[in-house]
Design a protein around this motif. Structure first.
Motif, PDB file in Angstrom:
ATOM      1  N   HIS A 210       0.828  -1.209   0.000  1.00  0.00           N
ATOM      2  CA  HIS A 210       0.000   0.000   0.000  1.00  0.00           C
ATOM      3  C   HIS A 210       0.865   1.263   0.000  1.00  0.00           C
ATOM      4  CE1 HIS A 210      -3.327  -2.694   0.930  1.00  0.00           C
ATOM      5  NE2 HIS A 210      -4.149  -1.680   0.694  1.00  0.00           N
ATOM      6  N   VAL A 245      -4.472   9.731   6.469  1.00  0.00           N
ATOM      7  CA  VAL A 245      -5.311   9.265   7.569  1.00  0.00           C
ATOM      8  C   VAL A 245      -5.297  10.299   8.688  1.00  0.00           C
ATOM      9  CG1 VAL A 245      -4.968   6.814   7.095  1.00  0.00           C
ATOM     10  CG2 VAL A 245      -3.388   7.999   8.610  1.00  0.00           C
ATOM     11  N   GLU A 298      -6.851   0.534   8.364  1.00  0.00           N
ATOM     12  CA  GLU A 298      -7.276   1.756   7.667  1.00  0.00           C
ATOM     13  C   GLU A 298      -8.460   2.406   8.362  1.00  0.00           C
ATOM     14  OE1 GLU A 298      -6.264   1.752   3.009  1.00  0.00           O
ATOM     15  OE2 GLU A 298      -7.908   0.433   3.590  1.00  0.00           O
ATOM     16  N   VAL A 303      -9.098   6.668   7.859  1.00  0.00           N
ATOM     17  CA  VAL A 303      -8.882   6.982   6.445  1.00  0.00           C
ATOM     18  C   VAL A 303     -10.040   7.824   5.942  1.00  0.00           C
ATOM     19  CG1 VAL A 303      -8.639   6.021   4.131  1.00  0.00           C
ATOM     20  CG2 VAL A 303      -7.576   4.876   6.072  1.00  0.00           C
TER      21      VAL A 303
END
Length: 328
Positions: A210, A245, A298, A303
């Motif tokens: 990622h 985030v 996440e 996020v």
């Protein structure tokens, strides 16, 4: 490993600065509460120690033995077993530091342990004579489990002088299985990472793939958080890219199930302590939580919605109008 650019980057990151300070715990032991609950109920009602058992085996050697009997080690017949509990205490000559051992493992004072044990019923204390090792371990278990229930409202952390050394990342991992070793990592602070479960293996692959992940560290056992029920080492320290985030610095504990189902009281208490430490830091960019996979990481890191998923002003106003109409 010292030349790893990810490690130098991790050093400059706020997460490293926050992690490497040494903290001490301030824990209100609640002695009066412990005395009532443990002395009069937990130990007196729940302390059970197995009585030592001995087994006597009787048999008679075969009068005629074949070559196959020797090969199969089948040289006796009419084997009988008799099991009996020991009715008398057998002294081994080993001296046990009863107060010291329990105090050391429960992190209470010898005086506190003495007060606890002084309230045990005589027939319960007799267990110590018959099986001292199990008696000590059961007392430790009962006291530690009860302490863990007190932690949530009685734990605080204070920064003290001292820091963990950088070398803790480079300790040798002995007795580790080759299949648990992962090399050729691009975002880890060290060149090799050892995982402890399939959940960690899957997360490692996600961290590497990622783009929003800048750098991460699999925390070594030599880094730990002190808690009233023992040392605790979280699994991961993860740094997200700024703006991706809400919490760009994330401390993660990986479990197959991120809910608290199936967690032992001590495990749950250690996680509670970690949340108390990390989530109450002055920085609002650091968070600790338990995750089962990258998707949960996440979500818990906060996020933001992508542009395609975010509502436009017109869509927001339309939604508001619908809600107002439904209430009328």
């Amino acid at each position: 490993c010292l030349s790893n650019p990810n490690l130098r980057f991790f050093y400059s990151y706020q997460l490293y600065v926050s992690l490497w300070y040494v903290y001490c715990t301030a824990f209100i032991s609640g002695l009066q509460y412990i005395r009532i609950r443990i002395l009069e109920f937990l130990i007196n009602e729940n302390l059970f120690v197995s009585t030592k058992l001995y087994q006597l085996t009787k048999s008679k050697q075969k009068t005629a033995l074949s070559y196959e009997d020797y090969q199969n080690k089948d040289t006796f017949e009419q084997v009988k077993h008799e099991s009996s509990f020991m009715s008398q205490t057998v002294s081994s000559g080993v001296r046990y530091d009863l107060l010291g051992k329990i105090a050391q493992e429960t992190m209470l004072t010898r005086n506190t342990i003495a007060q606890i044990l002084s309230k045990i019923q005589p027939y319960k204390f007799d267990y110590f004579k018959h099986n001292p090792e199990e008696f000590i371990q059961e007392c430790i278990r009962l006291i530690t489990d009860e302490k863990s229930l007190l932690i949530k409202d009685n734990i605080s952390y204070h920064e003290i002088e001292g820091k963990f050394a950088d070398e803790i990342f480079f300790t040798t991992n002995i007795n580790r299985k080759p299949e648990d070793q992962h090399n050729k990592l691009t975002k880890s602070v060290v060149d090799q990472v050892f995982t402890d479960s399939d959940v960690e293996k899957d997360l490692l692959k996600e961290l590497e793939s990622h783009e929003e992940i800048l750098v991460y560290a699999k925390l070594p056992r030599s880094f730990y958080i002190p808690t009233p029920v023992g040392k605790y080492t979280p699994d991961w320290a993860i740094c997200f890219a700024e703006g991706e985030v809400q919490y760009v610095n994330f401390i993660a504990e990986t479990k197959g199930d991120s809910s608290k189902k199936g967690l032992r009281a001590i495990e749950d208490a250690k996680i509670t302590c970690a949340k108390q430490l990390f989530n109450n830091m002055s920085s609002k960019t650091i968070k600790y939580d338990v995750i089962a996979n990258y998707g949960e990481l996440e979500t818990k890191a906060g996020v933001p919605l992508s542009k395609k998923d975010a509502l436009s002003l017109e869509e927001q106003q339309s939604l508001i109008n619908v809600l107002i109409h439904d209430q009328q």
